[in-house]
Design an enzyme around this catalytic site. Structure first.
Site, PDB file in Angstrom:
ATOM      1  N   SER A 152       0.646   2.707  -2.304  1.00 52.81           N
ATOM      2  CA  SER A 152       0.191   2.750  -0.906  1.00 52.81           C
ATOM      3  C   SER A 152       0.364   1.429  -0.179  1.00 52.81           C
ATOM      4  CB  SER A 152      -1.250   3.221  -0.885  1.00 52.81           C
ATOM      5  OG  SER A 152      -1.288   4.482  -1.510  1.00 52.81           O
ATOM      6  N   ARG A 167       6.515  -5.048   2.536  1.00 55.10           N
ATOM      7  CA  ARG A 167       5.527  -6.133   2.540  1.00 55.10           C
ATOM      8  C   ARG A 167       4.294  -5.638   1.806  1.00 55.10           C
ATOM      9  NH1 ARG A 167       5.662  -3.833   7.638  1.00 55.10           N
ATOM     10  NH2 ARG A 167       3.776  -2.671   8.154  1.00 55.10           N
ATOM     11  N   ASP A 205      -0.124   7.175  -0.097  1.00 53.99           N
ATOM     12  CA  ASP A 205      -1.378   7.938  -0.227  1.00 53.99           C
ATOM     13  C   ASP A 205      -1.611   8.890   0.951  1.00 53.99           C
ATOM     14  OD1 ASP A 205      -1.855   5.785   1.451  1.00 53.99           O
ATOM     15  OD2 ASP A 205      -3.715   5.142   0.494  1.00 53.99           O
TER      16      ASP A 205
HETATM   17  C1  BGC Z   1      -0.738   0.444   3.634  1.00 53.88           C
HETATM   18  C2  BGC Z   1      -0.384   1.914   3.698  1.00 53.88           C
HETATM   19  C3  BGC Z   1      -1.493   2.747   3.098  1.00 53.88           C
HETATM   20  C4  BGC Z   1      -2.834   2.396   3.723  1.00 53.88           C
HETATM   21  C5  BGC Z   1      -3.989   3.177   3.144  1.00 53.88           C
HETATM   22  C6  BGC Z   1      -2.116   0.204   4.209  1.00 53.88           C
HETATM   23  O1  BGC Z   1      -2.480  -1.144   4.023  1.00 53.88           O
HETATM   24  O2  BGC Z   1       0.202  -0.316   4.362  1.00 53.88           O
HETATM   25  O3  BGC Z   1       0.830   2.161   3.037  1.00 53.88           O
HETATM   26  O4  BGC Z   1      -1.216   4.107   3.312  1.00 53.88           O
HETATM   27  O5  BGC Z   1      -3.080   1.015   3.548  1.00 53.88           O
HETATM   28  O6  BGC Z   1      -4.143   2.953   1.778  1.00 53.88           O
END
Ligand code: BGC
Length: 523
Positions: A152, A167, A205
């Site tokens: 995620s 990133r 996620d």
């Molecule tokens: C990430 C996402 C993720 C979200 C929730 C963010 O910091 O960039 O990819 O879906 O957090 O977990």
């Protein structure tokens, strides 16, 4: 000025009124469109290569792992094919030093080791049998578990099981991993341990949440949006494939099934409006950002998600506390102008340390109905080393915490509103929508609005600590949705918001299943 007025002054700084919501929705829609057309935009709008949502009839045994917050989860999921599933899981905290390790190998070998432990514990026969047959070369392809990898963080996906890390977010920082294919990093470590596991799908996620919600939620209409409001925040939604021109106009992209005409898009809305055209920006937001590991990015997330709200509250309270003329957390009998002799703050108090206040304090504040805010006072004393808190102090903390929580929910509504509007779901349902990727089934579930015909329901699956534990979060979201002209009271009623637990488990398994099918078709 008295404490009550000061508290109100600070709380007012977090106002995000109807005009501000509407302006931000327009900007969100603009950035959505821009992100579908080109790379390098604030909203990344990442095509996920997932082109359909499930309908609850899928079956089989799959594995999933989940990296993206404080814990690493390993699960196996038996999909029963009747909208239900059984899940076995284990969970370990990710050691802090691995989140900021020098090399990605340190982190990914730890993850593979956890998968091995899980297989030994829960699928021992399968695992040892495979190892035995592998030695004699008699092992079979079908014995290998297809694994959905919920990762995620923002990833430039280039295939269903291939994606380059753009990133890190949420406090992770392993520079060497940026630009690498995270599925390959995991597969290499799995192979080093000879595990019968194939990384079949890379899953954000939010995409998992969308899939899990679609699998489990009865009703005719497929889920539109999967959203996380937890440690971080983000959303993935069902977009028309022909609008994703940055994908459809390119020749050299991975294989995907075009027949549904849809593509699930991971917005990565944590970085919505990084340039602050429409986002609010208090002195506390500015300070938090300046001292974060990633200044200038994830600006939307820094105003919404659990990783940051406690810190915003801390900075706001500290601003008041550091002013000797303001009687917050002061012993009433001591001299007003001597900061040190009047403090009730114990050494080591979270108030004095970056990240020292947890977002759960906001939930406690919003939920405390006790006389004189006993629960808030006890929490400040027991968990934050702030003793002898007066009812007025507690009221100040409560008021500012409420303002920060309300602003977070109203900002969350911006993203939901923009996606509901932009996807055209507010228009009366057409035949095409009714008979889309989800065949008709079941009755409206209990949380559905009784007076809205099923085909008009706009279904949204959500997960995360904020939406689950912050009292009144959904009410604030709904209030803001009604203030957006295109949605209004009628549109808001059509929005059904339901918790979708286990998106990173069952959702990832469902994508691994679909990925298996695509692999079979292209073989
Ligand atoms: C990430 C996402 C993720 C979200 C929730 C963010 O910091 O960039 O990819 O879906 O957090 O977990």
């Amino acid at each position: 000025m008295g404490l009550a007025q000061e508290a109100k002054r600070v709380a007012d700084e977090f106002d995000f009124g109807p005009d501000a919501v509407r302006k931000a929705v327009k900007e969100f829609i603009r950035e959505m469109d821009e992100g579908l057309q080109k790379e390098g935009t604030e909203l990344s709008q990442i095509p996920t290569y997932v082109t359909a949502v499930p309908n609850g009839t899928e079956k089989g045994l799959y594995m999933a792992v989940d990296l993206g917050g404080t814990n690493f989860r390993v699960c196996s999921i038996q999909l029963h094919g009747n909208t239900t599933f059984s899940l076995t899981q284990s969970k370990v905290p990710i050691p802090r030093e691995l989140m900021v390790a020098k090399t990605s190998k340190e982190l990914f070998s730890f993850l593979a080791k956890q998968i091995e432990e899980f297989l030994k514990l829960h699928h021992e026969d399968h695992f040892t049998g495979y190892l035995r047959r592998r030695q004699t070369g008699e092992h079979k392809e079908e014995e290998i578990f297809n694994l959905g990898f919920t990762f995620s963080f923002p990833v430039q996906q280039i295939g269903i099981n291939k994606g380059l890390l753009m990133r890190w977010t949420k406090g992770f920082d392993i520079q060497e991993a940026v630009g690498q294919d995270v599925c390959a990093l995991l597969q290499t470590e799995i192979d080093a341990l000879h595990l019968p596991v194939r990384v079949a799908a890379l899953v954000n996620d939010t995409v998992g949440t969308l899939m899990a919600r679609s699998y489990t939620s009865p009703g005719k209409t497929g889920t539109l949006l999967g959203a996380i409001f937890g440690t971080g925040t983000n959303g993935a939604y069902v977009e028309k494939l022909d609008k994703v021109t940055k994908l459809t106009s390119k020749a050299d992209v991975g294989a995907y099934d075009k027949s549904t005409g849809d593509m699930i898009v991971n917005t990565e809305w944590g970085s919505f409006d990084n340039s602050l055209r429409t986002l609010p920006n208090t002195p506390y937001d500015i300070e938090l950002d300046a001292k974060s590991v990633n200044p200038g990015i994830q600006m939307f997330e820094k105003r919404i998600s659990g990783m940051f709200l406690g810190e915003i509250l801390r900075l706001a309270l500290l601003g008041l506390y550091n002013d000797p003329n303001i009687p917050l957390f002061r012993d009433e009998n001591s001299a007003q102008n001597d900061v040190h002799s009047t403090t009730q703050i114990h050494p080591g108090s979270g108030l004095m340390k970056q990240w020292g206040i947890d977002t759960s304090l906001l939930s406690i504040c919003a939920g405390d109905q006790s006389p004189g805010y006993r629960v808030i006072r006890q929490t400040l004393d027991n968990e934050y080393g702030i003793s002898a808190v007066s009812a007025e102090d507690a009221e100040t903390v409560r008021e500012i915490a409420a303002a920060i929580g309300r602003r977070a929910a109203r900002l969350s509504a911006v993203a939901i509103a923009a996606i509901v509007i932009e996807t055209g779901r507010l228009k009366p349902a057409t035949t095409e929508q009714k008979d889309g990727v989800n065949p008709p089934r079941g009755n409206v579930e209990s949380e559905g609005k009784g007076d809205v015909p099923e085909e008009e329901v706009i279904d949204i699956g959500v997960d995360g600590s904020l939406v689950e534990f912050y009292p009144g979060f959904e009410d604030h979201v709904r209030q803001a949705l009604r203030e957006v002209e295109e949605i209004g009271t009628e549109g808001e009623k059509r929005v059904r918001i339901g918790i979708a637990k286990d998106g990173s488990g069952v959702g990832a398994a469902l994508i691994a299943l679909v990925a298996g099918r695509v692999a079979d078709d292209t073989d």
